[in-house]
Design a protein around this motif. Structure first.
Motif, PDB file in Angstrom:
ATOM      1  N   THR A  45      31.505 -69.495  -6.195  1.00 56.82           N
ATOM      2  CA  THR A  45      32.321 -68.325  -6.509  1.00 56.82           C
ATOM      3  C   THR A  45      33.410 -68.138  -5.466  1.00 56.82           C
ATOM      4  OG1 THR A  45      30.411 -67.289  -7.585  1.00 56.82           O
ATOM      5  CG2 THR A  45      32.248 -65.854  -7.012  1.00 56.82           C
ATOM      6  N   LEU A  46      33.068 -68.311  -4.204  1.00 54.65           N
ATOM      7  CA  LEU A  46      34.068 -68.183  -3.144  1.00 54.65           C
ATOM      8  C   LEU A  46      35.153 -69.248  -3.284  1.00 54.65           C
ATOM      9  CD1 LEU A  46      31.733 -67.497  -0.087  1.00 54.65           C
ATOM     10  CD2 LEU A  46      33.167 -65.832  -1.278  1.00 54.65           C
ATOM     11  N   MET A  47      34.743 -70.453  -3.713  1.00 58.48           N
ATOM     12  CA  MET A  47      35.693 -71.559  -3.829  1.00 58.48           C
ATOM     13  C   MET A  47      36.520 -71.472  -5.105  1.00 58.48           C
ATOM     14  SD  MET A  47      36.675 -74.097  -2.007  1.00 58.48           S
ATOM     15  CE  MET A  47      38.259 -74.800  -2.462  1.00 58.48           C
ATOM     16  N   GLY A  48      36.094 -70.683  -6.075  1.00 58.30           N
ATOM     17  CA  GLY A  48      36.836 -70.568  -7.325  1.00 58.30           C
ATOM     18  C   GLY A  48      36.367 -71.510  -8.406  1.00 58.30           C
ATOM     19  N   LEU A  49      35.235 -72.172  -8.178  1.00 59.56           N
ATOM     20  CA  LEU A  49      34.678 -73.054  -9.197  1.00 59.56           C
ATOM     21  C   LEU A  49      33.879 -72.280 -10.227  1.00 59.56           C
ATOM     22  CD1 LEU A  49      33.496 -75.893  -6.808  1.00 59.56           C
ATOM     23  CD2 LEU A  49      35.570 -75.846  -8.208  1.00 59.56           C
ATOM     24  N   ALA A  75      45.142 -72.666   0.322  1.00 56.85           N
ATOM     25  CA  ALA A  75      45.226 -71.465   1.152  1.00 56.85           C
ATOM     26  C   ALA A  75      44.377 -71.581   2.413  1.00 56.85           C
ATOM     27  CB  ALA A  75      44.786 -70.242   0.345  1.00 56.85           C
ATOM     28  N   GLY A  76      43.486 -72.595   2.457  1.00 57.24           N
ATOM     29  CA  GLY A  76      42.722 -72.789   3.688  1.00 57.24           C
ATOM     30  C   GLY A  76      41.227 -72.918   3.538  1.00 57.24           C
ATOM     31  N   LEU A  77      40.719 -73.053   2.304  1.00 58.48           N
ATOM     32  CA  LEU A  77      39.277 -73.243   2.094  1.00 58.48           C
ATOM     33  C   LEU A  77      38.964 -74.723   1.904  1.00 58.48           C
ATOM     34  CD1 LEU A  77      38.052 -70.423  -0.349  1.00 58.48           C
ATOM     35  CD2 LEU A  77      37.927 -70.505   2.136  1.00 58.48           C
ATOM     36  N   GLY A  78      37.899 -75.173   2.555  1.00 55.50           N
ATOM     37  CA  GLY A  78      37.367 -76.511   2.330  1.00 55.50           C
ATOM     38  C   GLY A  78      35.951 -76.393   1.817  1.00 55.50           C
ATOM     39  N   TYR A  79      35.504 -77.373   1.043  1.00 54.89           N
ATOM     40  CA  TYR A  79      34.197 -77.273   0.388  1.00 54.89           C
ATOM     41  C   TYR A  79      33.515 -78.627   0.358  1.00 54.89           C
ATOM     42  CZ  TYR A  79      30.887 -76.285  -3.489  1.00 54.89           C
ATOM     43  OH  TYR A  79      29.774 -76.131  -4.281  1.00 54.89           O
ATOM     44  N   VAL A  80      32.281 -78.668   0.866  1.00 54.90           N
ATOM     45  CA  VAL A  80      31.432 -79.847   0.750  1.00 54.90           C
ATOM     46  C   VAL A  80      30.242 -79.440  -0.112  1.00 54.90           C
ATOM     47  CG1 VAL A  80      30.049 -81.596   1.929  1.00 54.90           C
ATOM     48  CG2 VAL A  80      32.131 -80.713   3.010  1.00 54.90           C
ATOM     49  N   LEU A 139      31.597 -89.017   4.825  1.00 54.70           N
ATOM     50  CA  LEU A 139      32.792 -89.132   3.991  1.00 54.70           C
ATOM     51  C   LEU A 139      33.113 -87.807   3.308  1.00 54.70           C
ATOM     52  CD1 LEU A 139      35.064 -90.620   2.549  1.00 54.70           C
ATOM     53  CD2 LEU A 139      33.373 -91.500   0.912  1.00 54.70           C
ATOM     54  N   ALA A 140      32.095 -87.133   2.785  1.00 56.57           N
ATOM     55  CA  ALA A 140      32.323 -85.849   2.123  1.00 56.57           C
ATOM     56  C   ALA A 140      32.903 -84.830   3.100  1.00 56.57           C
ATOM     57  CB  ALA A 140      31.016 -85.332   1.531  1.00 56.57           C
ATOM     58  N   LEU A 141      32.412 -84.833   4.323  1.00 51.42           N
ATOM     59  CA  LEU A 141      32.920 -83.923   5.341  1.00 51.42           C
ATOM     60  C   LEU A 141      34.358 -84.269   5.710  1.00 51.42           C
ATOM     61  CD1 LEU A 141      32.211 -81.593   7.246  1.00 51.42           C
ATOM     62  CD2 LEU A 141      31.298 -83.282   8.850  1.00 51.42           C
ATOM     63  N   ALA A 142      34.620 -85.561   5.898  1.00 53.98           N
ATOM     64  CA  ALA A 142      35.987 -85.994   6.227  1.00 53.98           C
ATOM     65  C   ALA A 142      36.950 -85.640   5.098  1.00 53.98           C
ATOM     66  CB  ALA A 142      36.007 -87.494   6.495  1.00 53.98           C
ATOM     67  N   ARG A 143      36.523 -85.867   3.871  1.00 49.44           N
ATOM     68  CA  ARG A 143      37.373 -85.571   2.717  1.00 49.44           C
ATOM     69  C   ARG A 143      37.736 -84.088   2.667  1.00 49.44           C
ATOM     70  NH1 ARG A 143      34.980 -86.724  -3.187  1.00 49.44           N
ATOM     71  NH2 ARG A 143      33.785 -84.898  -2.577  1.00 49.44           N
ATOM     72  N   ALA A 144      36.759 -83.228   2.965  1.00 53.99           N
ATOM     73  CA  ALA A 144      37.024 -81.790   2.943  1.00 53.99           C
ATOM     74  C   ALA A 144      37.979 -81.368   4.049  1.00 53.99           C
ATOM     75  CB  ALA A 144      35.708 -81.023   3.069  1.00 53.99           C
ATOM     76  N   LEU A 145      38.019 -82.138   5.130  1.00 53.19           N
ATOM     77  CA  LEU A 145      38.844 -81.762   6.278  1.00 53.19           C
ATOM     78  C   LEU A 145      40.229 -82.392   6.269  1.00 53.19           C
ATOM     79  CD1 LEU A 145      36.141 -81.841   9.087  1.00 53.19           C
ATOM     80  CD2 LEU A 145      37.151 -79.838   7.999  1.00 53.19           C
ATOM     81  N   VAL A 146      40.506 -83.231   5.272  1.00 50.64           N
ATOM     82  CA  VAL A 146      41.828 -83.863   5.185  1.00 50.64           C
ATOM     83  C   VAL A 146      42.940 -82.817   5.191  1.00 50.64           C
ATOM     84  CG1 VAL A 146      43.367 -85.087   3.593  1.00 50.64           C
ATOM     85  CG2 VAL A 146      41.123 -86.040   4.118  1.00 50.64           C
ATOM     86  N   ARG A 150      40.855 -73.812   7.200  1.00 49.66           N
ATOM     87  CA  ARG A 150      40.462 -72.868   8.256  1.00 49.66           C
ATOM     88  C   ARG A 150      39.013 -72.445   8.110  1.00 49.66           C
ATOM     89  NH1 ARG A 150      44.668 -68.535   6.978  1.00 49.66           N
ATOM     90  NH2 ARG A 150      44.744 -69.683   5.011  1.00 49.66           N
ATOM     91  N   LEU A 151      38.514 -72.476   6.875  1.00 52.71           N
ATOM     92  CA  LEU A 151      37.126 -72.105   6.605  1.00 52.71           C
ATOM     93  C   LEU A 151      36.487 -73.199   5.770  1.00 52.71           C
ATOM     94  CD1 LEU A 151      34.692 -70.163   6.485  1.00 52.71           C
ATOM     95  CD2 LEU A 151      35.782 -69.046   4.538  1.00 52.71           C
ATOM     96  N   LEU A 152      35.349 -73.710   6.247  1.00 52.37           N
ATOM     97  CA  LEU A 152      34.638 -74.782   5.567  1.00 52.37           C
ATOM     98  C   LEU A 152      33.349 -74.237   4.963  1.00 52.37           C
ATOM     99  CD1 LEU A 152      34.555 -77.865   5.022  1.00 52.37           C
ATOM    100  CD2 LEU A 152      33.250 -78.088   7.152  1.00 52.37           C
TER     101      LEU A 152
END
Length: 229
Positions: A45-49, A75-80, A139-146, A150-152
Motif C-alpha cells: 500500500t505504501l509503495m502504490g502496488l 519520488a524516493g521510495l525503493g522496494y524489495v 541483486l534485489a537490494l542493488a536493483r532497488a538502490l539503483v 531515500r526510503l527503502l
C-alpha cells in the motif's frame, strides 16, 4: 514518511485497519507480526502496488497516496518485495539496467550501484535464476538502490537465506543506511535481524499497530510467542 489511518485489502477482504506510522530521516523502523496480519499489505500500500481505501501517505510532506507505484519510486521510495522478484531470465546486468530505465535513468546508474555491491561484478553475465538465494537477495537490494531512494521498504529480506549469510546481510544494510543516509522500513520475522537494524519496532496484529518498542525492548522472549510463534 508519514502514513495516517490507512485502510486497504483485497476486494471485500479488509486487511489494514487504520494503520498510522512514521519513519524519520535516516531511521530504521521494524515491523513484526504473525503471518497474515498485514505486514506485506502495508508495504504494498505504501509503495502504490495496492490502493488505499482510505488514509493518507506523505513523503517529505508531499501527499503521494494517489500516485502510481512508478511515480512513488521516482519520488524516493525503493522496494524489495518478499521473494525478491528479480527477473530470472535476465542477466544480473540487465536486471540493473531495467531498474535504471524504470527510474528514467541511464545505464550509468546501473553501473554506479556496483560500487556498493562489488560481488555482483563477477556475476554480471549470469542469469538471475542461476544465482543462489543470497546472491538473488543482494541483486534485489542493488536493483532497488539503483535510483538512490531515500526510503527503502524491505519485506522479509532474510527469507530463504542461509543463516551464515544473515549477519552479513544485516551489516550490508546497516552500512548502506549509514553511507547514504537511507531510511528503512523493515518487515522481518528474524528477531536478531530486526533487533540489529531497527531503532524501534512496531508490532502489528490484525491489521493494526498495537504496540511500539525500542530495539532494546525486543529482548522479551514472550514476543516470539505473541507475534511470531
Amino acid at each position: 514518511m508519514e502514513a495516517e489511518g490507512l485502510y486497504a485489502g483485497y476486494g471485500r477482504i479488509g486487511v489494514l485497519d487504520g494503520v498510522s506510522l512514521r519513519v524519520g530521516a535516516g531511521e530504521c523502523v521494524g515491523i513484526l507480526g504473525h503471518n497474515g496480519t498485514g505486514k506485506t499489505t502495508l508495504l504494498k500500500t505504501l509503495m502504490g502496488l495496492l490502493p488505499a481505501a482510505r488514509g493518507s501517505i506523505r513523503l517529505d510532506g508531499e501527499a503521494i497516496e494517489r500516485l502510481p507505484a512508478h511515480r512513488r519510486a521516482r519520488a524516493g521510495l525503493g522496494y524489495v518485495p518478499q521473494g525478491r522478484r528479480i527477473f530470472p531470465a535476465l542477466s544480473v546486468r540487465d536486471n540493473l539496467r531495467f531498474a535504471a530505465a524504470a527510474a528514467g535513468l541511464g545505464e550509468e546508474a546501473a553501473e554506479a550501484v556496483l560500487a556498493d555491491f562489488p560481488e555482483l561484478l563477477r556475476l554480471l553475465d549470469r542469469l538471475g535464476g542461476a544465482l543462489s538465494g543470497g546472491e538473488q537477495q543482494i541483486l534485489a537490494l542493488a536493483r532497488a538502490l539503483v535510483a538512490r531512494p531515500r526510503l527503502l521498504l524491505l519485506d522479509e529480506p532474510t527469507e530463504g537465506i542461509q543463516p551464515s549469510i544473515v549477519q552479513a546481510m544485516a551489516e550490508r544494510i546497516g552500512g548502506l543506511r549509514a553511507a547514504r543516509g537511507l531510511s528503512v522500513l523493515l518487515v522481518e520475522q528474524n528477531l536478531d535481524f530486526i533487533r540489529a537494524l531497527s531503532d524501534r519496532v512496531l508490532l502489528i496484529h490484525r491489521g493494526r499497530i498495537v504496540r511500539e518498542l525500542p530495539a532494546a525492548g525486543m529482548e522479551d522472549p514472550a514476543l516470539e510467542h505473541e507475534f511470531i510463534g
